[in-house]
Write a protein that holds these residues in place. Structure first.
Motif, PDB file in Angstrom:
ATOM      1  N   HIS A  90      42.495  47.157  40.056  1.00 53.97           N
ATOM      2  CA  HIS A  90      42.426  46.751  38.641  1.00 53.97           C
ATOM      3  C   HIS A  90      43.355  45.564  38.420  1.00 53.97           C
ATOM      4  CE1 HIS A  90      42.313  47.101  34.232  1.00 53.97           C
ATOM      5  NE2 HIS A  90      43.600  46.808  34.296  1.00 53.97           N
ATOM      6  N   LYS A 118      35.602  48.149  51.579  1.00 53.09           N
ATOM      7  CA  LYS A 118      35.830  48.747  50.266  1.00 53.09           C
ATOM      8  C   LYS A 118      37.326  48.850  50.005  1.00 53.09           C
ATOM      9  CE  LYS A 118      31.609  51.531  50.097  1.00 53.09           C
ATOM     10  NZ  LYS A 118      31.067  52.917  49.927  1.00 53.09           N
ATOM     11  N   ASP A 157      37.779  44.798  37.680  1.00 49.93           N
ATOM     12  CA  ASP A 157      37.894  45.864  38.676  1.00 49.93           C
ATOM     13  C   ASP A 157      37.193  45.401  39.946  1.00 49.93           C
ATOM     14  OD1 ASP A 157      39.294  47.501  36.991  1.00 49.93           O
ATOM     15  OD2 ASP A 157      37.568  48.728  36.416  1.00 49.93           O
ATOM     16  N   ASN A 213      39.948  53.952  44.037  1.00 47.26           N
ATOM     17  CA  ASN A 213      38.863  53.309  44.782  1.00 47.26           C
ATOM     18  C   ASN A 213      38.603  51.879  44.342  1.00 47.26           C
ATOM     19  OD1 ASN A 213      37.817  53.832  42.263  1.00 47.26           O
ATOM     20  ND2 ASN A 213      35.830  54.570  43.024  1.00 47.26           N
ATOM     21  N   HIS A 214      39.550  51.268  43.604  1.00 47.32           N
ATOM     22  CA  HIS A 214      39.340  49.879  43.198  1.00 47.32           C
ATOM     23  C   HIS A 214      40.678  49.228  42.862  1.00 47.32           C
ATOM     24  CE1 HIS A 214      39.463  51.962  39.291  1.00 47.32           C
ATOM     25  NE2 HIS A 214      39.908  50.809  38.805  1.00 47.32           N
ATOM     26  N   GLY A 250      33.429  46.255  39.648  1.00 44.11           N
ATOM     27  CA  GLY A 250      33.050  47.502  38.995  1.00 44.11           C
ATOM     28  C   GLY A 250      32.872  47.361  37.504  1.00 44.11           C
ATOM     29  N   MET A 268      35.938  46.243  43.542  1.00 45.10           N
ATOM     30  CA  MET A 268      35.586  47.430  44.323  1.00 45.10           C
ATOM     31  C   MET A 268      35.566  47.158  45.828  1.00 45.10           C
ATOM     32  SD  MET A 268      35.231  49.308  41.653  1.00 45.10           S
ATOM     33  CE  MET A 268      34.705  50.838  42.431  1.00 45.10           C
ATOM     34  N   GLY A 317      46.064  49.901  42.010  1.00 40.90           N
ATOM     35  CA  GLY A 317      45.098  50.206  43.054  1.00 40.90           C
ATOM     36  C   GLY A 317      45.347  51.565  43.663  1.00 40.90           C
ATOM     37  N   HIS A 360      42.790  54.927  39.826  1.00 32.96           N
ATOM     38  CA  HIS A 360      42.604  53.655  40.530  1.00 32.96           C
ATOM     39  C   HIS A 360      42.588  53.863  42.049  1.00 32.96           C
ATOM     40  CE1 HIS A 360      44.363  52.542  36.591  1.00 32.96           C
ATOM     41  NE2 HIS A 360      43.515  51.539  36.672  1.00 32.96           N
TER      42      HIS A 360
END
Length: 299
Positions: A285, A243, A230, A282-283, A204, A232, A273, A280
């Motif tokens: 970090h 995902k 990030d 949807n990803h 991301g 994704m 996450g 956070h």
């Protein structure tokens, strides 16, 4: 009936007369005597006279310090100075004045100080390790935007086993090395859970000059120093991509996501996450922020 009673009944006068003749006498009141006087105090027990504490000796003149030190006049010694008039009266603990600090060098003052730059770290050893890990990368020009900077960034396009980065990542060598090492663990989890090969990582963002959680008033994010990634999602050779989000509990996807997230804590100093906070959800970090005493944040 008893004889005495009969006799009294027959002659009431003698019986009454004898009864009135001997009335009951009241008790005689007594007055308590005063206690005896104490004996006289002996003469040898008089209180002692109060003792006077002697004064300390005069301070020798050779031990007097500070500006108040005054040499005694000729023909006199320090002991000749009357008490209360010597150098100790103003400041008995006077010490020499502390020396002033050295003058600040001109190269550290004014505009010269603003022009100073911290030397970039030597990445030679890190670059060799990154090559041995099978990463594909190239050095790019230094990045700088106010406090956001990366003196020796790398443009990383792929990792070991041909794992592509989509898009390519702008990272410091240290962050790129951590990503390359962690990706080998992700590859092992993909083969174990799906019997498939990890083909790509969907990213991301890496270098972005911004505050934490996109808050302009917050502390600068590690993205501002090309020190964060990030993630994704994950792409595979055969199966559909996954995902970074909540998965059905007990499913192979949930096990895979939990395993790779836990393994990231071994390579990065910060792992955040889904479930950490709303920013956070949807990803994943990942960054290499240095903290006191080597503290790591893994949530």
């Amino acid at each position: 009936m008893k004889p005495v009673i009969v006799a009294c009944l027959l002659s009431l006068t003698p019986c009454l007369g004898s009864a009135l003749a001997d009335p009951v006498k009241p008790p005689v009141a007594t007055v308590p005597l005063p206690p005896p006087e104490p004996p006289q105090r002996p003469n040898d027990l008089v209180p002692p006279e109060p003792q006077v504490t002697p004064l300390p000796p005069e301070r020798p003149p050779e031990l007097v310090t500070g500006k108040e030190a005054v040499k005694p006049p000729e023909g006199k010694t320090g002991s000749d100075t009357p008490r209360g008039q010597g150098p100790d009266t103003a400041n008995p603990t006077a010490l020499p004045e502390a020396p002033l600090p050295p003058v600040r060098p001109p190269e550290l003052s004014g505009e010269a100080a603003l022009a100073l730059k911290v030397a970039a770290p030597d990445d030679a050893a890190c670059l060799r390790r990154l090559e041995r890990l099978g990463a594909r990368f190239e050095s790019v020009a230094p990045l700088g935007n106010g406090q956001c900077s990366a003196p020796r960034p790398l443009n990383v396009t792929a990792l070991a086993d041909g794992v592509a980065l989509e898009p390519a990542a702008i990272l410091t060598c240290r962050a790129a090395e951590a990503l390359a090492r962690w990706t080998t663990e992700v590859q092992a989890s993909a083969r174990k859970e799906f019997d498939d090969r990890l083909a790509s990582l969907s990213l991301g963002g890496t270098y972005v000059c911004r505050g934490q959680n996109h808050d302009s008033d917050a502390k600068l994010s590690e993205h501002s120093f090309a020190n964060a990634i990030d993630v994704m999602g994950y792409g595979f050779a055969k199966r559909p991509a996954i995902k970074v989000t909540a998965a059905a509990e007990g499913s192979p996807e949930a096990t895979f996501l939990a395993t790779v997230r836990a393994s990231a804590c071994e390579f990065f100093r910060t792992v955040l996450g889904p479930g950490s906070d709303s920013a956070h959800g949807n990803h994943l970090h990942l960054d290499e922020r240095e903290r006191n005493a080597g503290h790591r944040l893994c949530q």
